[in-house]
Design an enzyme around this catalytic site. Structure first.
Site, PDB file in Angstrom:
ATOM      1  N   ARG A   1     -37.626  79.447  35.705  1.00 12.81           N
ATOM      2  CA  ARG A   1     -36.550  79.197  36.645  1.00 12.81           C
ATOM      3  C   ARG A   1     -36.937  79.534  37.973  1.00 12.81           C
ATOM      4  NH1 ARG A   1     -33.160  82.632  36.828  1.00 12.81           N
ATOM      5  NH2 ARG A   1     -32.630  83.130  34.714  1.00 12.81           N
TER       6      ARG A   1
ATOM      7  N   TYR B   1     -20.053  60.163  49.665  1.00 11.47           N
ATOM      8  CA  TYR B   1     -20.385  59.834  48.341  1.00 11.47           C
ATOM      9  C   TYR B   1     -19.039  60.662  47.668  1.00 11.47           C
ATOM     10  CZ  TYR B   1     -21.670  60.866  43.595  1.00 11.47           C
ATOM     11  OH  TYR B   1     -21.559  60.877  42.169  1.00 11.47           O
TER      12      TYR B   1
ATOM     13  N   ASP C   1     -27.200  64.207  54.552  1.00  4.99           N
ATOM     14  CA  ASP C   1     -27.778  63.687  53.336  1.00  4.99           C
ATOM     15  C   ASP C   1     -28.317  62.313  53.829  1.00  4.99           C
ATOM     16  OD1 ASP C   1     -27.417  62.079  51.218  1.00  4.99           O
ATOM     17  OD2 ASP C   1     -25.589  62.631  50.448  1.00  4.99           O
TER      18      ASP C   1
ATOM     19  N   LYS D   1     -32.234  58.839  43.559  1.00  5.99           N
ATOM     20  CA  LYS D   1     -31.992  57.152  44.258  1.00  5.99           C
ATOM     21  C   LYS D   1     -33.393  56.938  44.581  1.00  5.99           C
ATOM     22  CE  LYS D   1     -27.839  57.968  43.033  1.00  5.99           C
ATOM     23  NZ  LYS D   1     -27.173  59.057  43.469  1.00  5.99           N
TER      24      LYS D   1
HETATM   25  C1  LIG Z   1     -25.203  59.639  49.234  1.00  8.75           C
HETATM   26  C2  LIG Z   1     -25.031  60.284  47.902  1.00  8.75           C
HETATM   27  N1  LIG Z   1     -25.275  61.736  47.950  1.00  8.75           N
HETATM   28  C3  LIG Z   1     -25.429  62.523  46.932  1.00  8.75           C
HETATM   29  C4  LIG Z   1     -25.203  62.042  45.682  1.00  8.75           C
HETATM   30  C5  LIG Z   1     -25.246  62.864  44.516  1.00  8.75           C
HETATM   31  O1  LIG Z   1     -26.342  62.831  43.785  1.00  8.75           O
HETATM   32  P1  LIG Z   1     -26.698  63.062  42.347  1.00  8.75           P
HETATM   33  O2  LIG Z   1     -25.852  61.847  41.663  1.00  8.75           O
HETATM   34  O3  LIG Z   1     -28.335  62.995  41.990  1.00  8.75           O
HETATM   35  O4  LIG Z   1     -25.973  64.364  41.940  1.00  8.75           O
HETATM   36  C6  LIG Z   1     -24.976  60.672  45.597  1.00  8.75           C
HETATM   37  C7  LIG Z   1     -24.782  59.974  44.346  1.00  8.75           C
HETATM   38  O5  LIG Z   1     -24.370  58.846  44.098  1.00  8.75           O
HETATM   39  C8  LIG Z   1     -25.061  59.868  46.606  1.00  8.75           C
HETATM   40  O6  LIG Z   1     -25.056  58.502  46.412  1.00  8.75           O
END
Ligand SMILES: Cc1ncc(COP(=O)(O)O)c(C=O)c1O
Length: 390
Positions: A57, A109, A181, A206
């Site tokens: 971990r 998101y 992000d 992604k």
């Molecule tokens: C812009 C964005 N940030 C964060 C996330 C969250 O990521 P995860 O689904 O890998 O937890 C997503 C998921 O769709 C996203 O599109």
């Protein structure tokens, strides 16, 4: 970097950097790809006498190679990998304490919004949401308790653009952390740390993974003290990715530049096809010259990506559902950034966790359709949309 010892990471061109980031031949065998160290623990010679690895971990060589890569591709000093994008976001918010305030974009998101409102608000963290398309909108919300500014750019799903350098200047003036992000843009198109951000977050799930086969998140940053705090949270809370997933992402990053180049080319062709289609209404894509923040996108990004949202002129749910269920190549699914094209309905899928009135207030209509344009042949993708839109 073993293969290019004379080159500093910032001096390398993107293609070279993505291929070599983090990876060195395995010291025990010379294996060119970092092995999957599928182990939970490490044998010690005597208590506390070990090779720097105690428990997986806290330490894993496959994860460490990936974390080095995550630092290098964002031109940062440190990288940390998490078991999902939301786990990476969760770690950043755990830097805060009750009473601390976060200023976040009002278009992001849905899962990030859900984490903030449904999990962290009850621990006394205060979130204020603002339209970040104008950086100056942030200043009136700053108080003595503001610790963090959280922004996504381009935003999911409305493709709004935040001026990272302008927000970073405000954050610095008030000694507030800025986390960006960077999931939609990827380090191929945009490097927030170089524009003054303190932390870059990715849903690695992604584009960095790129093949729709991994759930993972990351943080990249420069400051050692901040890295130590986040590493402490990572190992204490335990949201670490497994070594097999780290291996897949190490492999994904190697082709990021080639994939992104094609995502951008296909994205542009499809954005213009949609814009000219008689049945299509507004198309959201930052590459259009009349996109409200096109000039900022042009300044801080190297291209405009393969994420596009659009509305139909007939914005009845029947018409929208017909398109969503008629594509043959675009698969109806959540997520984005993989080699295959996806179509999504944010209001009922990725952004369903945002209350409807909040969504509508911020411009996200029930009829919005989001595309993640993959790297298939652009003509095939256009033909698929043509038959689905009718
Ligand atoms: C812009 C964005 N940030 C964060 C996330 C969250 O990521 P995860 O689904 O890998 O937890 C997503 C998921 O769709 C996203 O599109």
């Amino acid at each position: 970097m073993l293969t290019l010892p004379h080159l500093k990471k910032n001096a390398m061109k993107l293609a070279t950097k993505f291929i070599h980031a983090g990876v060195e031949p395995d010291p025990s065998t010379g294996a060119i790809m970092t092995p999957v160290y599928q182990t939970s623990t490490y044998v010690q010679e005597a208590p506390g006498k070990n090779k720097g690895y105690e428990y997986a971990r806290s330490q894993n060589p496959t994860r460490f190679a990936l974390e080095k890569a995550l630092a290098e591709i964002e031109n940062g000093n440190y990288g940390l990998a998490f078991s999902s994008g939301v786990a990476a976001t969760d770690a950043v918010i755990k830097l805060l304490k009750p009473g601390d305030e976060v200023i976040a974009g009002n278009d992001m998101y849905g899962g990030t919004y859900r984490l903030f409102t449904k999990v962290f608000e009850k621990f006394g963290i205060v979130f204020k949401y603002v339209n970040m398309q104008q950086a100056e909108n942030i200043s009136p919300l700053i108080s003595n308790n503001t610790r963090l500014i959280w922004t996504e750019t381009p935003t999911n799903p409305l493709m709004n653009i935040t001026d990272i350098a302008a927000v970073a200047a405000i954050a610095k003036r008030h000694n507030i952390l800025l986390c960006v992000d960077n999931t939609f843009a990827t380090p191929y198109l945009q490097n927030p740390l170089e524009l003054g951000a303190d932390i870059v977050m990715h849903s690695v799930t992604k584009y960095l993974g790129g093949h729709s086969d991994v759930i993972q998140g990351s943080l990249s940053l420069n400051d050692q003290n901040l890295r130590d705090q986040l590493y402490f949270i990572q190992k204490s809370c335990g949201a670490v990715p497994g070594p097999q997933d780290c291996f897949l992402v190490l492999r994904g990053i190697k082709t990021l530049h080639v994939r992104m180049q094609r995502h951008c080319e296909n994205g542009e062709k499809i954005a213009y096809f949609l814009r000219e289609h008689a049945k299509v209404g507004k198309v959201y894509w930052p590459g259009f010259e009349d996109h409200p923040n096109h000039s900022i996108a042009k300044k801080q990004m190297r291209g405009f990506g393969g994420m596009i949202s659009f509305e139909l002129k007939d914005d009845s749910m029947d018409a929208v559902m017909k398109v969503l269920t008629s594509t043959k190549l675009f698969a109806l699914a959540e997520s984005l950034g993989g080699v295959e094209s996806l179509i999504n309905h944010p209001a009922s899928m990725t952004h369903a966790s945002i209350p409807r009135e909040e969504r509508i207030k911020n411009g996200l209509k029930d009829s919005l359709i989001r595309l993640s344009v993959g790297i298939e042949d652009a003509d095939d993708l256009i033909n698929d949309l043509k038959q689905a839109i009718g």
